[in-house]
Design a protein around this motif. Structure first.
Motif, PDB file in Angstrom:
ATOM      1  N   MET A 116     -59.485   9.412 -27.337  1.00  0.00           N
ATOM      2  CA  MET A 116     -59.024  10.558 -28.129  1.00  0.00           C
ATOM      3  C   MET A 116     -57.511  10.686 -28.016  1.00  0.00           C
ATOM      4  N   LYS A 117     -57.020  10.593 -26.761  1.00  0.00           N
ATOM      5  CA  LYS A 117     -55.581  10.732 -26.538  1.00  0.00           C
ATOM      6  C   LYS A 117     -54.820   9.551 -27.145  1.00  0.00           C
ATOM      7  N   ILE A 118     -55.452   8.347 -27.044  1.00  0.00           N
ATOM      8  CA  ILE A 118     -54.812   7.157 -27.629  1.00  0.00           C
ATOM      9  C   ILE A 118     -54.727   7.298 -29.142  1.00  0.00           C
ATOM     10  N   LEU A 119     -55.800   7.813 -29.750  1.00  0.00           N
ATOM     11  CA  LEU A 119     -55.805   8.011 -31.208  1.00  0.00           C
ATOM     12  C   LEU A 119     -54.695   8.963 -31.623  1.00  0.00           C
ATOM     13  N   LYS A 120     -54.577  10.078 -30.856  1.00  0.00           N
ATOM     14  CA  LYS A 120     -53.559  11.069 -31.217  1.00  0.00           C
ATOM     15  C   LYS A 120     -52.151  10.476 -31.105  1.00  0.00           C
ATOM     16  N   ASN A 121     -51.938   9.735 -29.994  1.00  0.00           N
ATOM     17  CA  ASN A 121     -50.607   9.143 -29.811  1.00  0.00           C
ATOM     18  C   ASN A 121     -50.299   8.117 -30.888  1.00  0.00           C
ATOM     19  N   SER A 122     -51.317   7.341 -31.302  1.00  0.00           N
ATOM     20  CA  SER A 122     -51.034   6.332 -32.331  1.00  0.00           C
ATOM     21  C   SER A 122     -50.738   6.999 -33.668  1.00  0.00           C
ATOM     22  N   ILE A 123     -51.427   8.109 -33.958  1.00  0.00           N
ATOM     23  CA  ILE A 123     -51.102   8.837 -35.201  1.00  0.00           C
ATOM     24  C   ILE A 123     -49.653   9.319 -35.165  1.00  0.00           C
ATOM     25  N   LEU A 124     -49.252   9.857 -34.002  1.00  0.00           N
ATOM     26  CA  LEU A 124     -47.863  10.326 -33.877  1.00  0.00           C
ATOM     27  C   LEU A 124     -46.884   9.185 -34.047  1.00  0.00           C
ATOM     28  N   LEU A 125     -47.220   8.007 -33.472  1.00  0.00           N
ATOM     29  CA  LEU A 125     -46.308   6.867 -33.590  1.00  0.00           C
ATOM     30  C   LEU A 125     -46.190   6.400 -35.030  1.00  0.00           C
ATOM     31  N   VAL A 126     -47.326   6.402 -35.775  1.00  0.00           N
ATOM     32  CA  VAL A 126     -47.269   6.001 -37.181  1.00  0.00           C
ATOM     33  C   VAL A 126     -46.389   6.958 -37.971  1.00  0.00           C
ATOM     34  N   LEU A 127     -46.544   8.256 -37.684  1.00  0.00           N
ATOM     35  CA  LEU A 127     -45.722   9.271 -38.370  1.00  0.00           C
ATOM     36  C   LEU A 127     -44.237   9.045 -38.087  1.00  0.00           C
ATOM     37  N   LEU A 128     -43.943   8.761 -36.813  1.00  0.00           N
ATOM     38  CA  LEU A 128     -42.552   8.561 -36.435  1.00  0.00           C
ATOM     39  C   LEU A 128     -42.000   7.280 -37.047  1.00  0.00           C
ATOM     40  N   GLY A 129     -42.854   6.224 -37.126  1.00  0.00           N
ATOM     41  CA  GLY A 129     -42.414   4.982 -37.755  1.00  0.00           C
ATOM     42  C   GLY A 129     -42.093   5.182 -39.225  1.00  0.00           C
ATOM     43  N   PHE A 130     -42.923   5.983 -39.908  1.00  0.00           N
ATOM     44  CA  PHE A 130     -42.670   6.299 -41.313  1.00  0.00           C
ATOM     45  C   PHE A 130     -41.333   7.011 -41.478  1.00  0.00           C
ATOM     46  N   MET A 131     -41.091   7.978 -40.580  1.00  0.00           N
ATOM     47  CA  MET A 131     -39.831   8.737 -40.627  1.00  0.00           C
ATOM     48  C   MET A 131     -38.645   7.798 -40.397  1.00  0.00           C
ATOM     49  N   THR A 132     -38.795   6.873 -39.422  1.00  0.00           N
ATOM     50  CA  THR A 132     -37.714   5.924 -39.128  1.00  0.00           C
ATOM     51  C   THR A 132     -37.422   5.034 -40.325  1.00  0.00           C
ATOM     52  N   LEU A 149     -37.356  14.824 -33.298  1.00  0.00           N
ATOM     53  CA  LEU A 149     -38.671  14.956 -33.937  1.00  0.00           C
ATOM     54  C   LEU A 149     -39.774  14.540 -32.975  1.00  0.00           C
ATOM     55  N   TRP A 150     -39.543  13.429 -32.240  1.00  0.00           N
ATOM     56  CA  TRP A 150     -40.514  12.972 -31.256  1.00  0.00           C
ATOM     57  C   TRP A 150     -40.723  14.047 -30.186  1.00  0.00           C
ATOM     58  N   GLY A 151     -39.636  14.699 -29.769  1.00  0.00           N
ATOM     59  CA  GLY A 151     -39.777  15.771 -28.791  1.00  0.00           C
ATOM     60  C   GLY A 151     -40.612  16.916 -29.322  1.00  0.00           C
ATOM     61  N   ILE A 152     -40.395  17.295 -30.604  1.00  0.00           N
ATOM     62  CA  ILE A 152     -41.145  18.441 -31.142  1.00  0.00           C
ATOM     63  C   ILE A 152     -42.625  18.113 -31.237  1.00  0.00           C
ATOM     64  N   ILE A 153     -42.980  16.863 -31.687  1.00  0.00           N
ATOM     65  CA  ILE A 153     -44.415  16.619 -31.888  1.00  0.00           C
ATOM     66  C   ILE A 153     -45.106  16.135 -30.640  1.00  0.00           C
ATOM     67  N   SER A 154     -44.380  15.758 -29.582  1.00  0.00           N
ATOM     68  CA  SER A 154     -45.104  15.239 -28.424  1.00  0.00           C
ATOM     69  C   SER A 154     -45.114  16.190 -27.234  1.00  0.00           C
ATOM     70  N   GLN A 155     -44.183  17.136 -27.156  1.00  0.00           N
ATOM     71  CA  GLN A 155     -44.132  17.992 -25.971  1.00  0.00           C
ATOM     72  C   GLN A 155     -45.083  19.167 -26.107  1.00  0.00           C
ATOM     73  N   LYS A 156     -45.584  19.636 -24.934  1.00  0.00           N
ATOM     74  CA  LYS A 156     -46.534  20.746 -24.944  1.00  0.00           C
ATOM     75  C   LYS A 156     -45.895  22.078 -24.575  1.00  0.00           C
ATOM     76  N   ASN A 157     -44.731  22.015 -23.940  1.00  0.00           N
ATOM     77  CA  ASN A 157     -44.083  23.236 -23.471  1.00  0.00           C
ATOM     78  C   ASN A 157     -43.260  23.851 -24.615  1.00  0.00           C
ATOM     79  N   ILE A 158     -43.350  25.168 -24.777  1.00  0.00           N
ATOM     80  CA  ILE A 158     -42.675  25.807 -25.916  1.00  0.00           C
ATOM     81  C   ILE A 158     -41.149  25.718 -25.760  1.00  0.00           C
ATOM     82  N   ILE A 159     -40.655  25.887 -24.522  1.00  0.00           N
ATOM     83  CA  ILE A 159     -39.202  25.812 -24.302  1.00  0.00           C
ATOM     84  C   ILE A 159     -38.694  24.411 -24.635  1.00  0.00           C
TER      85      ILE A 159
END
Lengths: 234, 123, 83
Positions: A1-17, B22-32
């Motif tokens: 589950m955590k791996i899936l979430k992280n890979s989705i985030l990485l794909v999003l970030l790659g698109f942005m890059t 952007l990576w910091g906003i979508i990956s971090q859990k702490n509001i600060i």
């Protein structure tokens, strides 16, 4: 589950890059000014009389933006005051008593730093600087005052009065521009004077001083609101 | 050699800071931490705007002894992005203060800064 | 040429500070790192011929923002129920 979430985030970030890389590929540095900037550079010194062209853009050509921005800062300080309102009405600070060194150094430094802030916003039309920078320096003086000397005596009254009076004068000078000169916030209600001297550029020094006082009072209000804690502690 | 100019390096740095924020906003859990990432994005956008207004071998838009008043349009950089960034920095501190106040308000309600603890919007 | 080397060094420093600000466990260190990013950015503005923006960023971005963060962190520490 955590791996899936992280890979989705990485794909999003790659698109942005990829998107930003395409933007960078098309970017080419300029070697001439565009038409608007050319107008400001050629006509600005004669029309406004200000040597600092950034000041003439901020205060005269785009003065309405500045009015809106000062309004946003006022709204921010009002909303922070509303959200942090204490339930039982008493306010006290969270600080310990400051030491003798701190108090002596603050008494020495506060007049000098205030003088630098006032110098920066009075000379805003000649040298780098202006109302926003001078207001920020006045607010940092206020922080020094808050953590050193008077912990419970600073009231909202002075800040509110400064902020209200300078905002009102700012709008009144703008309306005077409609009556006496070409339009809202026009600076030619006073003579433009000699180019490069302190008393020149029409109403720009007055307007920028008012902006400086207003920004300083608003930032100080935000800091004062954040300094006070709820009364039931301690 | 053209790509070693100051504006190209600053544009690259601005884009990289934007991605890191952007990576910091979508990956971090702490509001600060989220608010800190937002302020990083703020700084990167200001860097990009100022870099786009820069013209090589020219001086600041202030008419003094180093700039000829009649030929000013060939000697100064663009004053308009600088004025916009001046406005944006001052608004940025207002937005940061507002977000921090909301974070404080949320902390008073739930006694936690972790975003995982806020279940009231899950359904 | 010396300007180019300085700008590259400052950009690398800004990126390092951004990673420190995001990944450091201690919140106070993270806040100070974000203030250092603003300070480096004000040096970059000075090289890019924008002294007005440099003064604003140095006085607002790296002093007042950090001060507001510390006031809020102080309030949060003060209202901590576990102490």
């Amino acid at each position: 589950m955590k791996i899936l979430k992280n890979s989705i985030l990485l794909v999003l970030l790659g698109f942005m890059t990829w998107m930003l890389f395409n933007l960078y590929k098309d970017y080419d540095s300029r070697d001439t000014l565009n038409d608007t900037a050319r107008y400001y550079a050629e006509k600005g010194p004669d029309e406004t009389g200000a040597a600092n062209l950034v000041t003439s853009v901020v205060v005269t050509y785009r003065g309405l933006d500045t009015l809106g921005e000062v309004t946003i800062l006022f709204l921010v300080s009002a909303i922070i005051g509303l959200l942090l309102k204490t339930e039982n009405g008493t306010r006290k600070t969270a600080m310990r008593a400051s030491s003798e060194f701190m108090i002596t150094a603050a008494k020495l430094l506060i007049p000098m730093i205030s003088l630098i802030g006032v110098y920066i916003f009075v000379n805003g039309h000649l040298t780098p600087g202006g109302g926003f920078q001078g207001g920020a320096i006045l607010a940092s003086t206020f922080i020094l005052l808050l953590i050193s000397i008077s912990r419970n005596k600073i009231g909202h009254k002075v800040l509110e009065l400064t902020e209200a009076l300078s905002g009102l004068s700012f709008v009144l000078i703008g309306i005077l521009g409609v009556i006496l000169a070409a339009g809202f916030l026009d600076n030619k209600i006073l003579g433009t004077g000699t180019f490069g001297s302190l008393l020149s550029a029409g109403a720009i020094p007055i307007i920028y001083s008012l902006i400086g006082l207003k920004v300083g009072a608003e930032l100080s209000t935000i800091i004062l609101e954040l300094n006070q804690v709820q009364g039931k502690e301690d | 050699m053209k790509y070693l100019g100051l504006e190209y390096i600053t544009v690259i740095a601005g884009f990289l800071l934007l991605i890191v924020g952007l990576w910091g906003i979508i990956s971090q859990k702490n509001i600060i931490k989220m608010i800190i990432s937002f302020s990083i994005i703020d700084t990167s956008i200001h860097l990009l705007l100022v870099a786009i207004g820069f013209i090589r071998n020219r001086t600041a838009p202030i008419i003094d002894s180093s700039v000829d008043k009649l030929k000013a349009a060939d000697q100064i950089t663009d004053p308009l992005p600088q004025a916009l960034v001046l406005t944006a920095i001052v608004i940025g501190i207002g937005i940061t203060g507002l977000m921090l106040t909301y974070a404080l308000k949320l902390y008073r309600q739930n006694k936690s800064l972790e975003i995982n603890q806020y279940k009231s919007l899950k359904w | 040429m010396i300007q180019t080397i300085l700008i590259i060094l400052i950009s690398v420093g800004m990126l390092l500070m951004a990673f420190v600000a995001i990944y450091h466990k201690n919140l106070q260190v993270a806040v100070i790192a974000s203030g250092i990013i603003s300070l480096f950015a004000s040096v970059v503005y000075l090289f890019l011929a924008a002294p007005d923006v440099a003064i604003t960023e140095a006085s607002i971005g790296s002093v007042l923002t950090v001060a507001i963060f510390f006031y809020v962190l102080n309030k949060i520490r003060h209202e901590d129920p576990e102490k």
